[in-house]
Design a protein around this motif. Structure first.
Motif, PDB file in Angstrom:
ATOM      1  N   SER A 123       0.819  -1.209   0.000  1.00  0.00           N
ATOM      2  CA  SER A 123       0.000   0.000   0.000  1.00  0.00           C
ATOM      3  C   SER A 123       0.856   1.263   0.000  1.00  0.00           C
ATOM      4  O   SER A 123       0.449   2.300  -0.533  1.00  0.00           O
ATOM      5  CB  SER A 123      -0.939   0.003   1.212  1.00  0.00           C
TER       6      SER A 123
ATOM      7  N   ASP B 274      -0.017   3.862  -3.017  1.00  0.00           N
ATOM      8  CA  ASP B 274      -0.539   5.190  -2.677  1.00  0.00           C
ATOM      9  C   ASP B 274       0.509   6.297  -2.807  1.00  0.00           C
ATOM     10  O   ASP B 274       0.315   7.396  -2.277  1.00  0.00           O
ATOM     11  CB  ASP B 274      -1.096   5.173  -1.242  1.00  0.00           C
TER      12      ASP B 274
ATOM     13  N   ASP C 278       1.462   3.334   7.147  1.00  0.00           N
ATOM     14  CA  ASP C 278       0.173   3.809   6.627  1.00  0.00           C
ATOM     15  C   ASP C 278      -0.953   2.829   6.950  1.00  0.00           C
ATOM     16  O   ASP C 278      -2.059   2.949   6.413  1.00  0.00           O
ATOM     17  CB  ASP C 278       0.253   4.036   5.120  1.00  0.00           C
ATOM     18  N   GLY C 279      -0.676   1.842   7.814  1.00  0.00           N
ATOM     19  CA  GLY C 279      -1.726   0.887   8.142  1.00  0.00           C
ATOM     20  C   GLY C 279      -1.527   0.274   9.511  1.00  0.00           C
ATOM     21  O   GLY C 279      -0.406   0.214  10.028  1.00  0.00           O
ATOM     22  N   GLU C 280      -2.618  -0.198  10.095  1.00  0.00           N
ATOM     23  CA  GLU C 280      -2.537  -0.839  11.405  1.00  0.00           C
ATOM     24  C   GLU C 280      -1.875  -2.206  11.266  1.00  0.00           C
ATOM     25  O   GLU C 280      -1.818  -2.780  10.169  1.00  0.00           O
ATOM     26  CB  GLU C 280      -3.938  -0.982  12.002  1.00  0.00           C
TER      27      GLU C 280
ATOM     28  N   TRP D 193      -6.590  -9.941   7.888  1.00  0.00           N
ATOM     29  CA  TRP D 193      -7.262  -8.636   7.881  1.00  0.00           C
ATOM     30  C   TRP D 193      -8.766  -8.866   7.869  1.00  0.00           C
ATOM     31  O   TRP D 193      -9.257  -9.694   7.098  1.00  0.00           O
ATOM     32  CB  TRP D 193      -6.862  -7.816   6.657  1.00  0.00           C
TER      33      TRP D 193
ATOM     34  N   GLY E 298      -1.811   8.728   5.681  1.00  0.00           N
ATOM     35  CA  GLY E 298      -3.160   8.325   5.334  1.00  0.00           C
ATOM     36  C   GLY E 298      -4.121   8.548   6.487  1.00  0.00           C
ATOM     37  O   GLY E 298      -3.757   9.054   7.563  1.00  0.00           O
ATOM     38  N   GLU E 299      -5.351   8.162   6.251  1.00  0.00           N
ATOM     39  CA  GLU E 299      -6.412   8.414   7.233  1.00  0.00           C
ATOM     40  C   GLU E 299      -7.151   7.131   7.589  1.00  0.00           C
ATOM     41  O   GLU E 299      -8.364   7.120   7.774  1.00  0.00           O
ATOM     42  CB  GLU E 299      -7.395   9.449   6.674  1.00  0.00           C
ATOM     43  N   ASP E 300      -6.426   6.045   7.722  1.00  0.00           N
ATOM     44  CA  ASP E 300      -7.036   4.768   8.085  1.00  0.00           C
ATOM     45  C   ASP E 300      -7.549   4.849   9.519  1.00  0.00           C
ATOM     46  O   ASP E 300      -6.777   5.077  10.464  1.00  0.00           O
ATOM     47  CB  ASP E 300      -6.002   3.652   7.946  1.00  0.00           C
TER      48      ASP E 300
END
Length: 646
Positions: A470, A474, A556-558, A572, A602-604
């Motif tokens: 990702s 992105d 950018d991700g958990e 996931w 990002g805005e996850d």
């Protein structure tokens, strides 16, 4: 020129011959710029020679020209011209013979001959074979029939040996047979690994008139003969089975029952064994308005074979390929002088990059050297500080960034390797006292003094960067690389007492050097294993127990993966076990005294919840920069913390 008037235009045959050579540093900077935007290092280095540096022609353009020539060669004509021409000559001979026989109405022998002609096989080669013992009534018909055999024999032998025209003028093949016998003996001796230098000279002294290309050694002789033999084999493979049978029978008939036919077959086997890499068995589909005779067809296929070999060299696809693999003489022969000059310039650029220490070569090809990586890191850091200056965030004057301590008022003589700031007043004073009041004041190494500082505590810093797909999809891959390279260069040059470790994490985590980071490419493998990354970060911190522990995380991700018994488990949405294992690593670092600062891209929503909880648990901070501002945030945070550390 007309009336002493001249007209000038742009140079069109390749690069400007008066232009300066490629700027090697500019080429390195071009590579760096593209790497910092997220492109693959190996792809960029490969493109440097395939597309050429700025305003230069590379291998791809030359390869396109070779492909066009190959397509043109495939449209040159039909390959069955040898059989077609034999059929035409045979039809003409039979027509002339029947005309002559019709002029003998009362001749029983003529009627019998007509019956023989009427019952000939439809196959051209079989008809030619049956007519071998036929007694021709027409001189014209006899000559046409003989042209079938003589013409094909001449084309076959001349195609294999360039200097045979004179030897075949009188139709005597004994000299040719003797030469082929000696040649087979020479090749057999070479295949056994024996020294053939004297034997080669003796052979050329006896039969050199058959080889006007004048090979200098046995390897050049084999190369020339093998290419011709391979072209003949490719012609046979390019025909239909019926056409192959027809041509083979016609060739056997043309060569006769003497020893030459078997000797040529033996020669082909010897050459195939000595040059197995040539395309012996590859056929081609050629089409065109004309029927190509045997020599024209084999010449076209030989040219196509040479272009295939050149395309392979220009492709540079095989492992360990270098520009030295490209045959410049073949490039000039097929594509012209300008193309050969392009290859020479690219080859010189590659050599200069290696000679000046900008690139090194490993099993996978070219890669940047430590020298080039330092330049790349310096470029990345300069970009970051340009952004810092433009945003006016904090005080980032590099003049004192490397002081590494507070001034205590005293100074000492400068020694090689000192990082403390210069004491300008005492340095100038030393020069004046040494040289008197004469102007200008000239400094010598012994005049320099550095201001002594109180040594600050060092830091052990772990920068954990997310390598999941990702990040690439992105548009965050380039900023991530630029940030890590910039911070690495800053620590190495301005804060060498600090210990920085870059840790990349995807499905698994691993420690990365500058070179590995610059060369790493994204993969489609799923997983964000922050737990493994924090585990490696803790190991790095424990190696430096006297340093202040700092962990910086760019993601950018958990977390979606964790380790169990050394294996990575991905799921996931994240499993509770993954979150629990990651938080355990956070707690270990917290108890060790490490601060975790997160740079969240990002805005996850899941990532926001996770990093917020971790920050509250650890006492660290959370930043949410745009990808383009990532480097500014990370370096700014590090410099601020570094200046406040005591």
């Amino acid at each position: 020129m007309t009336g002493n008037r001249f007209r000038y235009g742009a140079w069109r045959d390749g690069p400007d011959p008066l232009a300066p050579p490629y700027d090697v540093r500019a080429a390195v900077d071009e590579v760096g710029e593209r790497v910092l935007t997220g492109e693959s290092l190996r792809d960029v280095l490969r493109d440097l020679v395939r597309r050429g540096p700025r305003q230069g022609r590379g291998l791809d353009e030359l390869r396109d020209r070779a492909r066009r020539l190959r397509r043109e060669a495939l449209r040159r004509g039909n390959l069955d011209g040898a059989v077609t021409r034999a059929q035409q000559l045979l039809d003409q001979a039979l027509a002339a013979e029947r005309d002559e026989l019709r002029r003998r109405p009362d001749d029983d022998a003529a009627r019998f001959a007509e019956a023989v002609l009427d019952n000939l096989p439809r196959s051209t080669s079989r008809a030619v074979q049956e007519l071998r013992s036929y007694s021709w009534a027409s001189d014209e018909a006899r000559q046409l029939y003989q042209q079938i055999l003589d013409g094909l024999r001449r084309e076959v032998v001349e195609q294999r040996f360039a200097g045979m025209k004179q030897a075949l003028a009188n139709g005597d093949l004994s000299g040719v047979a003797e030469m082929v016998t000696d040649l087979n003996a020479l090749l057999a001796k070479h295949a056994r690994g024996e020294d053939t230098a004297d034997a080669f000279r003796e052979f050329m002294g006896k039969h050199g008139q058959f080889f006007p290309e004048n090979p200098r050694n046995i390897e050049e002789l084999i190369d020339s003969l093998a290419r011709r033999a391979a072209a003949a084999e490719r012609l046979m493979r390019s025909l239909s089975p019926q056409q192959q049978e027809e041509l083979a029978r016609l060739m056997d008939e043309a060569l006769g029952d003497g020893p030459l036919r078997g000797q040529l077959a033996e020669l082909t086997d010897n050459l195939r064994a000595l040059r197995p890499q040539l395309n012996w068995g590859r056929g081609e589909r050629m089409r065109g308005p004309d029927d190509l005779g045997y020599s024209d067809a084999t010449a076209a296929l030989g040219e196509i074979g040479d272009l295939d070999e050149l395309l392979d060299q220009l492709g540079q696809e095989h492992p360990g390929a270098t520009l030295d693999d490209v045959d410049v003489e073949a490039v000039e022969r097929q594509l012209g002088r300008g193309a050969a000059d392009d290859v020479r310039r690219l080859r010189e650029l590659e050599r200069e990059l290696t000679r000046q220490g900008w690139v090194t070569r490993d099993a996978e090809g070219l890669t940047l050297s430590p020298k080039a990586l330092r330049r790349l890191g310096r470029t990345a850091l300069a970009r970051v500080f340009d952004e810092l200056a433009g945003k006016r965030r904090g005080q980032h004057d590099l003049r004192d960034a490397g002081a590494a301590g507070d001034l205590i008022g005293s100074s000492r003589r400068w020694e090689f390797g000192d990082e403390q700031p210069l004491d300008v007043v005492r340095t100038i004073g030393n020069a004046v006292r040494r040289g008197g009041l004469a102007l200008p004041v000239r400094l010598k190494p012994e005049d320099f003094e550095v201001a002594e500082t109180e040594r600050r505590a060092s830091a052990a810093v772990a920068l954990c960067v997310d390598l999941s797909y990702s990040m690439y999809a992105d548009g965050r891959w380039g900023p991530m690389k630029q940030t890590a390279l910039a911070l690495s260069h800053l620590v190495a040059t301005q804060f060498p007492q600090d210990s920085l470790q870059i840790i990349g994490f995807g499905k698994y985590a691993s420690e990365l050097s500058q070179g590995q980071l610059a060369a790493i490419d994204p993969t489609a493998e799923k997983g964000t294993n922050l737990q493994h990354a924090l585990h490696l970060a803790a190991r790095h911190l424990r190696k430096h127990p006297g340093s202040e522990p700092v962990v910086l995380v760019v993601t950018d991700g958990e977390p979606t993966a964790h380790l169990e018994d050394g294996e990575s488990y991905f799921w996931w949405p994240p499993l509770p076990e993954t979150i629990r294992a990651t938080v355990q690593e956070v707690d270990h670092l917290t108890r060790y005294g490490a601060t975790l600062n997160f740079f969240m891209l990002g805005e996850d929503p899941g990532l926001q919840r996770f990093v917020g909880a971790v920050a509250a648990r650890n006492g660290g901070r959370v930043f949410s920069p745009d990808a383009e501002e990532l480097g500014r945030y990370v370096v700014d945070d590090y410099v601020r913390a570094r200046r406040g550390r005591s």
